[in-house]
Design a protein around this motif. Sequence first.
Motif, PDB file in Angstrom:
ATOM      1  N   ARG A   1       0.995   0.452  12.042  1.00  0.00           N
ATOM      2  CA  ARG A   1       0.284   1.675  12.427  1.00  0.00           C
ATOM      3  C   ARG A   1      -0.289   2.357  11.189  1.00  0.00           C
ATOM      4  NH1 ARG A   1       1.046   6.494  12.055  1.00  0.00           N
ATOM      5  NH2 ARG A   1       3.195   6.316  11.299  1.00  0.00           N
ATOM      6  N   ARG A   2       0.528   2.426  10.123  1.00  0.00           N
ATOM      7  CA  ARG A   2       0.072   3.076   8.897  1.00  0.00           C
ATOM      8  C   ARG A   2      -1.105   2.319   8.271  1.00  0.00           C
ATOM      9  NH1 ARG A   2       3.307   3.277   4.507  1.00  0.00           N
ATOM     10  NH2 ARG A   2       4.806   1.767   5.312  1.00  0.00           N
ATOM     11  N   ALA A   3      -1.036   0.999   8.388  1.00  0.00           N
ATOM     12  CA  ALA A   3      -2.100   0.190   7.795  1.00  0.00           C
ATOM     13  C   ALA A   3      -3.442   0.515   8.440  1.00  0.00           C
ATOM     14  CB  ALA A   3      -1.778  -1.292   7.957  1.00  0.00           C
ATOM     15  N   PHE A   4      -3.391   0.774   9.755  1.00  0.00           N
ATOM     16  CA  PHE A   4      -4.650   1.035  10.458  1.00  0.00           C
ATOM     17  C   PHE A   4      -5.072   2.499  10.354  1.00  0.00           C
ATOM     18  CE2 PHE A   4      -3.747  -3.036  12.423  1.00  0.00           C
ATOM     19  CZ  PHE A   4      -5.023  -3.586  12.494  1.00  0.00           C
ATOM     20  N   ASP A   5      -4.188   3.308   9.864  1.00  0.00           N
ATOM     21  CA  ASP A   5      -4.483   4.732   9.780  1.00  0.00           C
ATOM     22  C   ASP A   5      -5.692   4.958   8.872  1.00  0.00           C
ATOM     23  OD1 ASP A   5      -4.470   7.448   9.537  1.00  0.00           O
ATOM     24  OD2 ASP A   5      -2.267   7.571   9.673  1.00  0.00           O
ATOM     25  N   ALA A   6      -6.655   5.699   9.410  1.00  0.00           N
ATOM     26  CA  ALA A   6      -7.896   5.896   8.662  1.00  0.00           C
ATOM     27  C   ALA A   6      -7.630   6.610   7.332  1.00  0.00           C
ATOM     28  CB  ALA A   6      -8.888   6.702   9.496  1.00  0.00           C
ATOM     29  N   ASP A   7      -6.582   7.446   7.302  1.00  0.00           N
ATOM     30  CA  ASP A   7      -6.285   8.181   6.079  1.00  0.00           C
ATOM     31  C   ASP A   7      -5.914   7.250   4.932  1.00  0.00           C
ATOM     32  OD1 ASP A   7      -6.723  10.347   7.553  1.00  0.00           O
ATOM     33  OD2 ASP A   7      -4.602  10.938   7.793  1.00  0.00           O
ATOM     34  N   ASN A   8      -5.348   6.118   5.322  1.00  0.00           N
ATOM     35  CA  ASN A   8      -4.886   5.199   4.295  1.00  0.00           C
ATOM     36  C   ASN A   8      -5.933   4.196   3.848  1.00  0.00           C
ATOM     37  OD1 ASN A   8      -2.370   6.345   4.147  1.00  0.00           O
ATOM     38  ND2 ASN A   8      -1.565   5.078   5.814  1.00  0.00           N
ATOM     39  N   ALA A   9      -7.088   4.260   4.486  1.00  0.00           N
ATOM     40  CA  ALA A   9      -8.121   3.285   4.141  1.00  0.00           C
ATOM     41  C   ALA A   9      -8.536   3.460   2.685  1.00  0.00           C
ATOM     42  CB  ALA A   9      -9.323   3.453   5.048  1.00  0.00           C
TER      43      ALA A   9
ATOM     44  N   ILE B   1      13.027  -6.448   4.070  1.00  0.00           N
ATOM     45  CA  ILE B   1      11.937  -5.693   3.465  1.00  0.00           C
ATOM     46  C   ILE B   1      12.085  -4.211   3.837  1.00  0.00           C
ATOM     47  CG2 ILE B   1       9.429  -5.400   3.410  1.00  0.00           C
ATOM     48  CD1 ILE B   1      10.409  -8.015   2.183  1.00  0.00           C
ATOM     49  N   ASP B   2      11.882  -3.396   2.862  1.00  0.00           N
ATOM     50  CA  ASP B   2      11.916  -1.966   3.145  1.00  0.00           C
ATOM     51  C   ASP B   2      10.504  -1.542   3.536  1.00  0.00           C
ATOM     52  OD1 ASP B   2      12.642   0.619   3.364  1.00  0.00           O
ATOM     53  OD2 ASP B   2      12.637   1.044   1.196  1.00  0.00           O
ATOM     54  N   TRP B   3      10.224  -1.650   4.818  1.00  0.00           N
ATOM     55  CA  TRP B   3       8.843  -1.488   5.276  1.00  0.00           C
ATOM     56  C   TRP B   3       8.235  -0.125   4.961  1.00  0.00           C
ATOM     57  CZ3 TRP B   3       6.065  -5.551   5.948  1.00  0.00           C
ATOM     58  CH2 TRP B   3       6.662  -6.748   6.359  1.00  0.00           C
ATOM     59  N   PRO B   4       8.992   0.944   5.127  1.00  0.00           N
ATOM     60  CA  PRO B   4       8.345   2.245   4.866  1.00  0.00           C
ATOM     61  C   PRO B   4       7.812   2.386   3.447  1.00  0.00           C
ATOM     62  CG  PRO B   4      10.413   2.542   6.039  1.00  0.00           C
ATOM     63  CD  PRO B   4      10.326   1.077   5.696  1.00  0.00           C
ATOM     64  N   THR B   5       8.441   1.668   2.477  1.00  0.00           N
ATOM     65  CA  THR B   5       7.958   1.808   1.105  1.00  0.00           C
ATOM     66  C   THR B   5       7.122   0.616   0.660  1.00  0.00           C
ATOM     67  OG1 THR B   5       9.941   0.767   0.222  1.00  0.00           O
ATOM     68  CG2 THR B   5       9.970   3.161   0.433  1.00  0.00           C
ATOM     69  N   TYR B   6       7.038  -0.369   1.526  1.00  0.00           N
ATOM     70  CA  TYR B   6       6.290  -1.569   1.149  1.00  0.00           C
ATOM     71  C   TYR B   6       4.807  -1.251   1.049  1.00  0.00           C
ATOM     72  CZ  TYR B   6       5.437  -6.579   0.933  1.00  0.00           C
ATOM     73  OH  TYR B   6       5.082  -7.826   0.528  1.00  0.00           O
ATOM     74  N   PRO B   7       4.123  -1.783   0.052  1.00  0.00           N
ATOM     75  CA  PRO B   7       2.699  -1.455  -0.102  1.00  0.00           C
ATOM     76  C   PRO B   7       1.907  -1.876   1.129  1.00  0.00           C
ATOM     77  CG  PRO B   7       3.503  -2.735  -1.980  1.00  0.00           C
ATOM     78  CD  PRO B   7       4.601  -2.671  -0.998  1.00  0.00           C
ATOM     79  N   LEU B   8       0.938  -1.049   1.514  1.00  0.00           N
ATOM     80  CA  LEU B   8       0.093  -1.376   2.655  1.00  0.00           C
ATOM     81  C   LEU B   8      -0.838  -2.528   2.268  1.00  0.00           C
ATOM     82  CD1 LEU B   8      -0.793   2.184   3.931  1.00  0.00           C
ATOM     83  CD2 LEU B   8       0.725   0.503   4.999  1.00  0.00           C
ATOM     84  N   PRO B   9      -1.321  -3.230   3.262  1.00  0.00           N
ATOM     85  CA  PRO B   9      -2.181  -4.391   2.946  1.00  0.00           C
ATOM     86  C   PRO B   9      -3.368  -4.016   2.078  1.00  0.00           C
ATOM     87  CG  PRO B   9      -2.066  -3.960   5.322  1.00  0.00           C
ATOM     88  CD  PRO B   9      -1.023  -3.139   4.679  1.00  0.00           C
ATOM     89  N   GLN B  10      -3.953  -2.876   2.362  1.00  0.00           N
ATOM     90  CA  GLN B  10      -5.124  -2.506   1.571  1.00  0.00           C
ATOM     91  C   GLN B  10      -4.731  -2.253   0.118  1.00  0.00           C
ATOM     92  OE1 GLN B  10      -3.981  -1.264   4.416  1.00  0.00           O
ATOM     93  NE2 GLN B  10      -4.703   0.822   4.778  1.00  0.00           N
ATOM     94  N   GLU B  11      -3.510  -1.727  -0.048  1.00  0.00           N
ATOM     95  CA  GLU B  11      -3.044  -1.509  -1.410  1.00  0.00           C
ATOM     96  C   GLU B  11      -2.788  -2.833  -2.120  1.00  0.00           C
ATOM     97  OE1 GLU B  11      -0.792   2.573  -0.037  1.00  0.00           O
ATOM     98  OE2 GLU B  11       0.399   0.936  -0.866  1.00  0.00           O
ATOM     99  N   LEU B  12      -2.238  -3.757  -1.351  1.00  0.00           N
ATOM    100  CA  LEU B  12      -1.985  -5.077  -1.915  1.00  0.00           C
ATOM    101  C   LEU B  12      -3.282  -5.707  -2.376  1.00  0.00           C
ATOM    102  CD1 LEU B  12       0.562  -6.456   0.685  1.00  0.00           C
ATOM    103  CD2 LEU B  12       1.028  -5.890  -1.699  1.00  0.00           C
ATOM    104  N   LEU B  13      -4.262  -5.615  -1.494  1.00  0.00           N
ATOM    105  CA  LEU B  13      -5.560  -6.209  -1.823  1.00  0.00           C
ATOM    106  C   LEU B  13      -6.146  -5.573  -3.066  1.00  0.00           C
ATOM    107  CD1 LEU B  13      -7.173  -6.644   1.692  1.00  0.00           C
ATOM    108  CD2 LEU B  13      -6.726  -8.457   0.039  1.00  0.00           C
ATOM    109  N   GLN B  14      -6.028  -4.262  -3.103  1.00  0.00           N
ATOM    110  CA  GLN B  14      -6.593  -3.546  -4.234  1.00  0.00           C
ATOM    111  C   GLN B  14      -5.938  -4.011  -5.530  1.00  0.00           C
ATOM    112  OE1 GLN B  14      -5.707   0.634  -4.404  1.00  0.00           O
ATOM    113  NE2 GLN B  14      -7.790   1.146  -5.081  1.00  0.00           N
ATOM    114  N   GLU B  15      -4.618  -4.125  -5.444  1.00  0.00           N
ATOM    115  CA  GLU B  15      -3.859  -4.560  -6.609  1.00  0.00           C
ATOM    116  C   GLU B  15      -4.290  -5.961  -7.036  1.00  0.00           C
ATOM    117  OE1 GLU B  15      -1.973  -2.917  -8.414  1.00  0.00           O
ATOM    118  OE2 GLU B  15      -0.919  -4.409  -9.621  1.00  0.00           O
ATOM    119  N   GLU B  16      -4.405  -6.838  -6.036  1.00  0.00           N
ATOM    120  CA  GLU B  16      -4.807  -8.207  -6.338  1.00  0.00           C
ATOM    121  C   GLU B  16      -6.156  -8.245  -7.018  1.00  0.00           C
ATOM    122  OE1 GLU B  16      -4.763 -10.716  -2.937  1.00  0.00           O
ATOM    123  OE2 GLU B  16      -2.577 -10.612  -2.734  1.00  0.00           O
TER     124      GLU B  16
END
Lengths: 516, 464
Positions: A70-78, A107-122
Amino acid sequence: MSLPTMTATWPAYNAVTPRTTLQPAPAHVGLSSPVPFRSALNSRPQSEIGSDASKPKKVEWPPAVRDYVRRAFDADNAIKGISSADMQMKLKATISFYAERDAHDAIDWPTYPLPQELLQEERRMAALTLSTGAQTNGHANPLSSPPTKKRKSQDSEELAALQADATIPPWRKTNLGSRMTFDAEGHTDKRHKKNAASGDAFSKFDQADLDKRRQRFQLGNNSNKTTPPWGSPRKEEDDASNAPVIGTNQALEKSYFRLTAPPKPETVRPLHVLEKTLIMLRQKWKAEKNYNYICNQFKSLRQDLTVQHIKNAFTVKVYEIHARISLEKGDLGEYNQCQTQLKALYALGLEGKPEEFKAYRILYIVYTCNKSDMNDMLAELTLADKSHPWIKHALDVRSALALGSYHKFFKLYLAAENMGSYLMDMFIERERLNALANISRGYANVTLRFLTDELGFDNDETCREFLESHGAQNMIEEKTNEKNGVHFQVKLRDVATLFESLRAAAFRKVDIKGQI
Amino acid sequence: MEAVLEPFKQAYATGLAQPVAEFLSPIPPGRDPGRLYDFYRASNDDKIEGEVRYALKANRKTRMSNKEAEAWIDLIVGYWRAVKQIILADEAANQGRLGDRQYLAVYDTWKDLTSSFIKHISGGSLPPWAIFTLYFTANHFRRIAIKADEYLARAKPATSVNSFSDDIVVPQTARSEKLEEAARVFNRVFALCLGDRNPDMSESRKWGVYCIANLQFKTYFKLKAISLSKNVVKSIAAQSDLPPFHLYPRAHRVTYRYYTGVLAFLQEDYAQAEKDLQEAWDSCYARSQKNKSLILTYLIPCRLITQHAIPSATLLAEAPGLARLIGPLVSCIKKGDLTGFDNALAEGEPAFVKRRIFLTLERSRDIALRNLLRKVYLAAGYDELKEGQTDKDRIRKSRIPLINFATALRMGLSGEGSGQVVEDDEVECLLANQIYKGLMKGYISREHAMVVLNKKGAFPGTRI
């Protein structure tokens, strides 16, 4: 492709390119790899991962994961610059990566980086790597390695190149390289295909195999002067990679190693040395009878002949002697290899003892119970062959068994010449059980002496031992009558079923190492 | 071009596979021996594609979609190229200089034609019946490949096998290289049929499964790679959604059953072989002499083993060639004439080995022997009647001296050219063998030198 008509056994030292090195694959930056944070688990082999992925599990996603999605799809997190499609792909990859490993709880999901963050990092890291060439960075999870499948072929490619560098002049390098890679591709392809197609009916006609085979054939054709025009495009390449080595090694002994690359001339012994080697080996065999040593030496001898393309009466002699020795020791796998080679060598018109080995081949097929091979064998024999005493003996053995005449068979067993009796030893027990199954149905009881004679035992003792070791110990009783004095009776009727099952079991397993 | 394509349009209009296949045949029809030549002369390399396209597309009568038209154009152009090579090879042959190169060109163009056929069918451009047209094309391809291999073998005789490049020596190198290549093409066609996912069975390529399988069998048998046929049988068996077997055309069924029967026969599964061959025999068209004879070649040895049944004269008469071959053997079995049997077997050995029935026929010597032993039993006559018994109650002598059987065997084998000496122990061995195999009921008593036979049914299945 392996057409079954060709009973050629693959020799142990057929040049293949197995992975001979454990050196890690060159670090490739697989930025687009959909699997994140692989390092924690990347010791798992690719194949395993693949098989997991192929059957997706129905999972009830834990709430933490759902919240993560849900957080990943959240527009705020884009994050700007990362498209929703990329993000979704990454998300899917991330979740399924852990799902396959049942690691969601870890996995500690609440603190795990969101996919977009992962991508950004990569992406950031990629930029970093590209600009500085640095592999390490502050991130806890280094980049994933490229897929193993790819690595493997690269490996062998590299290996080939390496070996090419080491052993052959540069003008040959490319040819060799292409040949080696070709091999490697063939292998991966085959496995790939096998995995892909269930109920795979076509693996025998696998394209890669066929190409390889065709290439092999053309290698042969090209060694002639009269190369037909359609073979010519490959000519140069093949000639280069297939040219005979000219050996310079003077040592008589050499341990056998399976070739994985073209041999170096300094490790190969030239013909005149090999001739001395053979004399030495024959003496050693007579004196020491150390089969493991002899077999190993003969294999390296054969290999040296092969890589130097030596095909003459000496070659035949080597194979014949090795075949006889392996017969003596009952090593049918090795014998079968020699036999296959000999058949082809005789076909080239080389001098040797073709009759002797044809006779062995018949006995060998009798042993393997392969009816279609036997049919081919019979088709191959000429009238002259059939009247040759050794071959005739083998044929008589065959027909005696085919007609169930154990009486004749055991007489022939005692009359076997050359190494024939060693070969017949391979199936003598089986045929004894067969005869016993017959006799136990046909007679109420017989004397031990009768069995000794009929089953070709040396004496009553060995016959008795044979019976007892096969579970008929209680069936032998001592009897005295006026005519014969003391003698032993064997009450066979009672063990008829036992012998029948022993017989069946003996015929079921004909298992030979090296047999196709 | 228009004119020479007219037959195609007519054939196409029938919506049947065979007429189209006849148009695309590499052999001119008997009524029009010049057809291939005319077709070839109607165009040339540069113009052929344009002309075919014009002829097919300009004509709206055929009512084919654009995609389909393109596919046919491709095929007809491919066919024209093949015909060109056929004509060139023909001309070369007429001048007595047909070499392997010309014929290989025929092979290559025909291979291209077959491949584009596969391509267009798998691409879905062609109507469903085209799979059977492809079958005919593939069958021609098989013949052309065989012929190409013959030319190749002539061009480079087998003695040039010098490829001792590794420890593997492959004898008979590449003697049927082209047919092997063809086999791989057929494999693709087979996969094309078997893997059709079209749910509408009336349009499914699955109807082509058995005829392509038969084509593969023929190829594998020719290649002496018989065991590869098993893969075909296995993949058919594993395919659960094929239409029921009995709905397939009879020609497909008979050939398929024949081959599965022969395969079972070669694996010594005689029960299964008998079942399949019997089915083939029952459905075989009564006037296809050759097929019937082929089926009997394996069915008769089969029944010799499974039922100890020898073929009747009327059955053998159905296949005169086969009757000549195994007739003598059969009459010797009937008479219990062992010497005659051995001679007939040796006489026919090359022919039997070629058909792979030698080792099976050899086993029927047991029946000949049984018949001989039975005669001894019959000759022994009856036990004397006891008081109060009538002729009806009399029973045959069940205890027969071993020497009687030994004498019979010696008489049976002392015939001309047998050269066999029978020892007493061997007589016993043969008797024990008969008992073991269930051809005779009883046991041997060495102490009394007697054979004690069952009072009832001493020779099962022979009414005594």
